[in-house]
Write a protein that holds these residues in place. Structure first.
Motif, short mmCIF file in Angstrom:
data_model
loop_
_atom_site.label_atom_id
_atom_site.label_comp_id
_atom_site.label_asym_id
_atom_site.label_seq_id
_atom_site.Cartn_x
_atom_site.Cartn_y
_atom_site.Cartn_z
N UNK A 50 0.82 -1.22 0.00
CA UNK A 50 0.00 0.00 0.00
C UNK A 50 0.85 1.27 0.00
N UNK A 51 2.19 1.07 0.03
CA UNK A 51 3.07 2.25 0.06
C UNK A 51 3.55 2.57 -1.36
N UNK A 52 3.84 3.85 -1.62
CA UNK A 52 4.38 4.22 -2.95
C UNK A 52 5.66 3.42 -3.26
N UNK A 53 6.48 3.21 -2.22
CA UNK A 53 7.71 2.42 -2.42
C UNK A 53 7.59 1.17 -1.54
N UNK A 54 6.96 0.09 -2.09
CA UNK A 54 6.57 -1.06 -1.26
C UNK A 54 7.74 -1.70 -0.50
N UNK A 55 8.96 -1.59 -1.04
CA UNK A 55 10.09 -2.16 -0.29
C UNK A 55 10.67 -1.04 0.56
N UNK A 56 10.56 -1.23 1.88
CA UNK A 56 10.86 -0.20 2.87
C UNK A 56 11.96 0.76 2.50
N UNK A 57 13.17 0.25 2.50
CA UNK A 57 14.28 1.17 2.22
C UNK A 57 14.78 0.84 0.81
N UNK A 58 14.73 1.85 -0.06
CA UNK A 58 15.08 1.57 -1.46
C UNK A 58 16.59 1.50 -1.62
N UNK A 59 17.24 0.58 -0.80
CA UNK A 59 18.70 0.56 -0.90
C UNK A 59 19.17 -0.32 -2.05
N UNK A 60 18.22 -1.02 -2.68
CA UNK A 60 18.69 -1.87 -3.78
C UNK A 60 19.19 -1.03 -4.95
N UNK A 61 18.67 0.20 -5.04
CA UNK A 61 19.10 1.04 -6.17
C UNK A 61 19.80 2.28 -5.66
N UNK A 62 19.14 2.98 -4.72
CA UNK A 62 19.68 4.30 -4.33
C UNK A 62 21.01 4.14 -3.61
N UNK A 63 21.18 3.08 -2.82
CA UNK A 63 22.42 2.98 -2.02
C UNK A 63 23.39 1.97 -2.62
N UNK A 64 22.87 0.81 -3.01
CA UNK A 64 23.78 -0.23 -3.52
C UNK A 64 24.09 -0.03 -4.99
N UNK A 65 23.26 0.80 -5.64
CA UNK A 65 23.59 1.15 -7.03
C UNK A 65 22.84 0.33 -8.07
N UNK A 66 23.05 0.68 -9.32
CA UNK A 66 22.27 0.11 -10.43
C UNK A 66 22.42 -1.40 -10.52
N UNK A 67 23.59 -1.93 -10.07
CA UNK A 67 23.79 -3.40 -10.16
C UNK A 67 22.74 -4.15 -9.35
N UNK A 68 22.14 -3.46 -8.38
CA UNK A 68 21.18 -4.15 -7.51
C UNK A 68 19.74 -3.73 -7.77
N UNK A 69 19.56 -2.92 -8.83
CA UNK A 69 18.20 -2.49 -9.14
C UNK A 69 17.32 -3.70 -9.50
N UNK A 70 17.90 -4.61 -10.30
CA UNK A 70 17.15 -5.82 -10.72
C UNK A 70 16.86 -6.70 -9.49
N UNK A 71 17.82 -6.75 -8.57
CA UNK A 71 17.61 -7.54 -7.33
C UNK A 71 16.39 -7.01 -6.57
N UNK A 72 16.29 -5.69 -6.50
CA UNK A 72 15.15 -5.08 -5.80
C UNK A 72 13.84 -5.45 -6.46
N UNK A 73 13.83 -5.49 -7.79
CA UNK A 73 12.60 -5.84 -8.52
C UNK A 73 12.22 -7.30 -8.26
#
Ligand SMILES: C=C1C[C@]23C[C@H]1CC[C@H]2[C@]1(C)CCC[C@@](C)(C(=O)O)[C@H]1[C@@H]3C(=O)O
Ligand SMILES: O=C(O)CCC(=O)C(=O)O
Ligand SMILES: [Fe+2]
Length: 269
Positions: A50-73
């Motif tokens: 129900x949240x705009x960013x369903x995964x609490x802390x968007x560290x898969x992309x913003x902090x860990x970088x683009x290599x982890x964007x797919x992991x977050x998805x």
């Protein structure tokens, strides 16, 4: 998940769990405890569709970088599936208790669940430590995906028994919050994780939780049939705060929480 735990410590510590928060990376909970540290690394984050960013802390992309964007998805899709499965299981549990099948489903629909990745490195002396010590999950329901190494044990018939890994199978545990919601009819499962000398082990734990301010109270007709309440009213926020600030979850969390929540001092903390 494999790639994250193989990162250099300096990179993993960029998403280190901060004091008072559940989210982020932890190594052996060394930031929280002084003894009996678990032989594991963990990465935990919240999930609330129900949240705009369903995964609490968007560290898969913003902090860990683009290599982890797919992991977050991938984790987003995994959490969506686990939430759906959890709510279906809640319907089955309601039916088994003879209450309205939607009672528990609606109780959890708007909750923020916890997603935890566990990484257990090999240990030279596996008999001297534990990956995760004996405990009952304080949450309501746990859906555990373990790899083929093996290490999860449940305490049943007075002995620790291995939960043998099975390809394409998930392990479902009842937690303390559902034990209270079922007025003690369902018992939360005592379990632990052991480690091995030569193999690393990984598991994914999806913990179903209600919205923090929801009052955990069994259905009235269930209590009526059993004649008395087994636990006081409480909120998930109360129980979570208890496990994060005052008490290390173990095999007696709910009993000790009950004493704490009804004591006058807990109101002032
Ligand atoms: C609400 C929670 C606290 C823990 C993570 C979730 C559900 C399981 C809990 C835990 C795994 C039980 C054993 C002790 C613990 C400290 C751990 O080993 O990680 C617990 C988690 C926690 O407090 O971070
Ligand atoms: O890794 C496992 O098999 C169990 C982990 C667990 O019990 C937990 O994270 O609560
Ligand atoms: Fe657990």
């Amino acid at each position: 998940m494999h790639n994250f735990f193989k990162l250099p410590s300096c990179d993993k510590l960029r998403v280190q769990r901060l004091p008072g928060s559940l989210w982020g990376y932890s190594s052996g909970h060394a930031d929280r405890y002084l003894s009996k540290l678990p032989w594991k690394e963990t990465l935990s984050f919240g999930y609330n569709e129900n949240c705009p960013n369903p995964i609490g802390i968007d560290f898969f992309k913003s902090t860990l970088g683009k290599d982890f964007e797919q992991t977050g998805l991938v984790y987003l899709k995994y959490c969506e599936a686990m939430k759906g499965l959890s709510l279906s299981i809640m319907e089955l549990l309601a039916i088994s208790l003879g209450v309205d099948r939607g009672y528990y489903r609606s109780f959890f629909e708007d909750g923020c669940s916890i997603m935890r990745c566990n990484f257990y490195p090999p240990c030279q002396e596996p008999g001297l430590t534990l990956g995760t010590g004996p405990h009952r999950d304080p949450t309501a329901l746990t859906i555990l995906h373990q790899d083929q190494v093996g290490g999860l044990e449940v305490f049943s018939d007075s002995v620790w028994q291995t939960v043998r890994p099975r390809q394409n199978a998930l392990v479902i545990n009842i937690g303390d919050t559902f034990m209270a919601l079922s007025n003690g009819t369902y018992k939360s499962c005592l379990h632990r994780a052991v480690v091995t000398k030569y193999e690393e082990r990984r598991s994914l734990a999806f913990f179903l939780c209600p919205k923090e301010d929801k009052v955990v109270r069994p259905p009235p007709d269930l209590v009526c049939n059993q004649g008395r309440r087994m636990y006081p009213d409480f909120t998930w926020s109360d129980l979570l705060r208890f496990t994060q600030k005052y008490y290390r979850a173990d095999d007696a969390t709910l009993q000790n929480f009950t004493k704490w929540i009804i004591s006058p001092k807990s109101a002032s903390l």
